[in-house]
Design an enzyme around this catalytic site. Structure first.
Site, PDB file in Angstrom:
ATOM      1  CB  CYS A  31      -0.921   0.018   1.211  1.00 20.66           C
ATOM      2  SG  CYS A  31      -2.069  -1.350   1.214  1.00 20.66           S
ATOM      3  CG  HIS A  74     -13.764  10.647  -8.670  1.00 23.10           C
ATOM      4  ND1 HIS A  74     -14.988  10.208  -8.223  1.00 23.10           N
ATOM      5  CD2 HIS A  74     -13.455   9.874  -9.730  1.00 23.10           C
ATOM      6  CE1 HIS A  74     -15.405   9.213  -8.981  1.00 23.10           C
ATOM      7  NE2 HIS A  74     -14.486   8.978  -9.905  1.00 23.10           N
ATOM      8  CD  GLU A 150      -8.608  -0.185   2.133  1.00 21.71           C
ATOM      9  OE1 GLU A 150      -8.199   0.755   2.811  1.00 21.71           O
ATOM     10  OE2 GLU A 150      -7.991  -1.253   2.038  1.00 21.71           O
TER      11      GLU A 150
HETATM   12 ZN   LIG Z   1      -5.299   0.939  -0.007  1.00 25.14          ZN
END
Ligand SMILES: [Zn+2]
Length: 163
Positions: A31, A74, A150
């Protein structure tokens, strides 16, 4: 003593309380590169029902949550309190520096958040605090849970007692 707990529940995927955003979590190798997710925000509100039999109005809750997620949609999410990411403002750009990488984004594409990492856990806490601030609850409300997924199928949940 019989303890009955009632709540209303809104599923972000089904009610379109979703946003797509980019982030970097330098604490984790994979990540640590810029990447994105589509997130959904869920809520549960626990409390007593009123004389009409309702805890609270779904439409107001959905509207407030959509306002919150629209500000994140966004955008590049930047954890303002990170100890690993150095943040610099240069005219209308934001420069990030971490572990040997440097990114420059237009400021209007960024959302700086008062958290130390843009994990789902921290995003849930940020959204919960903002929701409580923007949407004052009546006295009968006992507890609020906010969940942030997520991607579909994994997420984090946080709960706050209101009394
Ligand atoms: Zn992530």
């Amino acid at each position: 003593l019989i303890c009955i707990s009632k709540y209303i529940s809104i599923d972000g995927w089904k009610s379109n309380i979703c946003f797509s955003a980019a982030h970097i979590i330098p604490e984790y190798e994979k990540c640590g590169r810029l990447h994105g997710h589509t997130y959904a925000v869920h809520i549960k509100i626990f409390g007593e029902t009123d004389e009409k039999g309702i805890i609270t109005d779904f439409s107001i809750i959905k509207r407030k949550l959509r306002e919150i997620v629209n500000d994140l949609d966004h955008k590049v999410l930047i954890p303002r309190l990170s100890r690993l990411i150095k943040i610099r403002r240069k005219s209308d750009s934001i420069e990030l520096e971490m572990l040997g990488s440097r990114y420059v984004f237009p400021e209007k594409d960024c959302e700086l958040l008062p958290i130390n990492s843009t994990s789902a856990e921290n995003l849930a806490e940020y959204i919960l605090n903002l929701f409580v601030e923007k949407c004052p609850m009546k006295e009968e409300i006992e507890e609020i849970h906010i969940g942030v997924d997520e991607g579909y199928g994994q997420g984090s949940m946080i709960q706050k007692k209101m009394k």
